[in-house]
Enzyme design. Structure first.
Site, PDB file in Angstrom:
ATOM      1  N   ARG A 174       0.819  -1.414   0.043  1.00 56.37           N
ATOM      2  CA  ARG A 174      -0.290   0.020   0.145  1.00 56.37           C
ATOM      3  C   ARG A 174       0.890   1.193   0.031  1.00 56.37           C
ATOM      4  O   ARG A 174       1.990   1.194   0.386  1.00 56.37           O
ATOM      5  CB  ARG A 174      -1.084   0.048   1.014  1.00 56.37           C
ATOM      6  CG  ARG A 174      -1.896  -1.137   1.484  1.00 56.37           C
ATOM      7  CD  ARG A 174      -2.614  -1.052   2.699  1.00 56.37           C
ATOM      8  NE  ARG A 174      -3.781  -2.182   2.607  1.00 56.37           N
ATOM      9  CZ  ARG A 174      -3.452  -3.409   3.288  1.00 56.37           C
ATOM     10  NH1 ARG A 174      -2.078  -3.599   4.074  1.00 56.37           N
ATOM     11  NH2 ARG A 174      -3.965  -4.455   3.457  1.00 56.37           N
TER      12      ARG A 174
ATOM     13  N   ARG B 181      -0.936  -1.948  -6.877  1.00 56.02           N
ATOM     14  CA  ARG B 181      -1.148  -3.077  -6.034  1.00 56.02           C
ATOM     15  C   ARG B 181      -2.047  -4.127  -6.676  1.00 56.02           C
ATOM     16  O   ARG B 181      -1.836  -5.283  -6.633  1.00 56.02           O
ATOM     17  CB  ARG B 181      -1.850  -2.360  -4.640  1.00 56.02           C
ATOM     18  CG  ARG B 181      -2.073  -3.361  -3.732  1.00 56.02           C
ATOM     19  CD  ARG B 181      -2.517  -2.625  -2.411  1.00 56.02           C
ATOM     20  NE  ARG B 181      -3.141  -3.594  -1.461  1.00 56.02           N
ATOM     21  CZ  ARG B 181      -2.716  -4.351  -0.381  1.00 56.02           C
ATOM     22  NH1 ARG B 181      -1.349  -4.418  -0.469  1.00 56.02           N
ATOM     23  NH2 ARG B 181      -3.495  -4.990   0.381  1.00 56.02           N
TER      24      ARG B 181
ATOM     25  N   LYS C  73      -2.481  -2.259   7.942  1.00 58.03           N
ATOM     26  CA  LYS C  73      -3.537  -1.906   8.655  1.00 58.03           C
ATOM     27  C   LYS C  73      -3.446  -2.674  10.016  1.00 58.03           C
ATOM     28  O   LYS C  73      -3.311  -3.642  10.381  1.00 58.03           O
ATOM     29  CB  LYS C  73      -4.782  -2.318   8.104  1.00 58.03           C
ATOM     30  CG  LYS C  73      -4.886  -1.381   6.741  1.00 58.03           C
ATOM     31  CD  LYS C  73      -6.336  -1.850   6.231  1.00 58.03           C
ATOM     32  CE  LYS C  73      -6.423  -1.158   4.843  1.00 58.03           C
ATOM     33  NZ  LYS C  73      -7.780  -1.253   4.161  1.00 58.03           N
TER      34      LYS C  73
ATOM     35  N   HIS D 109      -3.909  -9.183   3.443  1.00 62.72           N
ATOM     36  CA  HIS D 109      -5.375  -9.367   3.588  1.00 62.72           C
ATOM     37  C   HIS D 109      -5.491 -10.307   4.792  1.00 62.72           C
ATOM     38  O   HIS D 109      -5.185 -11.352   4.967  1.00 62.72           O
ATOM     39  CB  HIS D 109      -6.021  -9.943   2.327  1.00 62.72           C
ATOM     40  CG  HIS D 109      -5.939  -8.918   1.355  1.00 62.72           C
ATOM     41  ND1 HIS D 109      -6.312  -9.251  -0.087  1.00 62.72           N
ATOM     42  CD2 HIS D 109      -6.135  -7.643   1.198  1.00 62.72           C
ATOM     43  CE1 HIS D 109      -6.262  -8.207  -0.788  1.00 62.72           C
ATOM     44  NE2 HIS D 109      -6.092  -7.193   0.047  1.00 62.72           N
TER      45      HIS D 109
ATOM     46  N   TYR E 146      -9.639 -10.605  -6.989  1.00 64.92           N
ATOM     47  CA  TYR E 146      -8.597 -10.706  -8.037  1.00 64.92           C
ATOM     48  C   TYR E 146      -8.920 -12.043  -8.808  1.00 64.92           C
ATOM     49  O   TYR E 146      -8.373 -11.766 -10.219  1.00 64.92           O
ATOM     50  CB  TYR E 146      -7.266 -10.696  -7.492  1.00 64.92           C
ATOM     51  CG  TYR E 146      -6.908  -9.404  -6.814  1.00 64.92           C
ATOM     52  CD1 TYR E 146      -6.728  -8.106  -7.568  1.00 64.92           C
ATOM     53  CD2 TYR E 146      -7.282  -9.174  -5.348  1.00 64.92           C
ATOM     54  CE1 TYR E 146      -6.566  -7.000  -6.838  1.00 64.92           C
ATOM     55  CE2 TYR E 146      -6.748  -8.176  -4.554  1.00 64.92           C
ATOM     56  CZ  TYR E 146      -6.496  -7.069  -5.319  1.00 64.92           C
ATOM     57  OH  TYR E 146      -6.183  -5.815  -4.871  1.00 64.92           O
TER      58      TYR E 146
END
Length: 314
Positions: free
Chosen positions: A162, A261, A186, A284, A293
């Site tokens: 990211r 990304r 995150k 993730h 994806y």
């Protein structure tokens, strides 16, 4: 008592009252009010066609039927997509909720009618040729900032990081010998991912050359990617680097750091990578997030099949 008085739930006056409430008490923007007015006018037309003249005559089945009509269309209206239909249903639900709260109707027939779920937007991945054109265009000036730009973009595409993870990197986070980088994602979660040879070469060239010059312009610090004043590069500046380089490369598609990304993930899956491996690389929490994806790659496979197989075309 006429059918257009609030005490009998007159629909036209109730809609007018609701729109006044949205404009005066909630202060909605003009364009938003125009959308509400258009959606509720379509709803009124439907109610009229169903011989529904009073708010208390509207049932849950009537509202659900309106949703079906939105999705299927009719002689006068084209069918709406899930996003547009959802917006219209939201307007109808808000109207009925307001009518009950203001005493214009006894029951809310729309409370249980849920807007359709908008179709999941597929990530937009760049073709490999566009990615390579962007990376080749970066660093072409030979300056310290150009070396930084090349290293930044190689890291973004080479690791799937990211933009916040990339600009948050410190020099010690990347091991150019082992070819790994520690990314802070995150929720302060960390992951260690491999770095390919192209990204390693670009970072090495930057650290040994351009970064030393940029550090001299400031107070120094641990940040890997520096701005012209020697401080840590911001997310906004990193975004501008990518957009500027894409324009230089002649790439006309919309490009953002997230585009790289997406391209990283899609190109890995196209190359045969397992979706759970890609999940780990992207950071993730759930494989469900990554599986979007796979829809992209299925579309790619379908396109290749339709083009290449002799019995695929009608």
């Amino acid at each position: 008592m006429t059918a257009d008085t609030p005490t009998t739930g007159g629909i036209t006056r109730a809609v007018r009252t609701y729109l006044d409430h949205l404009a005066v008490e909630r202060g909605l923007a003009k364009n938003t009010l125009t959308s509400y007015r258009r959606d509720l006018r379509r709803y009124q037309e439907y109610l009229t066609a169903q011989d529904v003249a009073e708010l208390d005559e509207v049932t849950e089945a009537v509202v659900a039927g309106f949703l079906v009509r939105l999705r299927e269309g009719d002689a006068e209206h084209q069918p709406l997509g899930s996003t547009s239909a959802a917006r219209t249903v939201v307007a109808v639900r808000g109207f009925h909720k307001f009518a009950v709260r203001d005493g214009l109707a006894e029951l809310d027939p729309a409370a249980a009618v849920k807007p359709p779920t908008p179709a999941k937007r597929l990530p937009k991945a760049l073709p490999l040729s566009d990615v390579e054109a962007i990376l080749d265009a970066a660093g072409s000036e030979g300056t310290s900032l150009a070396a930084r730009d090349r290293a930044l973009l190689e890291v973004l595409y080479g690791t799937g990081a990211r933009i916040s993870e990339a600009v948050g990197l410190d020099v010690d986070d990347i091991d150019l010998v082992d070819g790994t980088v520690r990314l802070r994602g995150k929720g302060s979660k960390e992951r260690v991912v491999p770095v390919g040879s192209f990204a390693r070469e670009a970072v090495t060239a930057y650290v040994e050359g351009g970064r030393r010059e940029l550090v001299g312009n400031g107070a120094g610090g641990p940040a890997l990617f520096l701005n012209a004043r020697g401080g840590r590069l911001s997310r906004q500046s990193a975004w501008a680097v990518l957009v500027r380089t894409a324009e230089k490369a002649g790439v006309t598609r919309d490009v953002s750091p997230h585009t790289l990304r997406h391209s990283f993930a899609t190109h890995l899956l196209d190359g045969g990578a397992d979706v759970r491996v890609v999940q780990e690389l992207l950071g993730h929490a759930s494989v469900t997030t990554t599986q979007v994806y796979t829809l992209v790659t299925v579309d790619n496979l379908r396109e290749v099949f339709a083009t290449a197989h002799p019995r695929a075309r009608s």
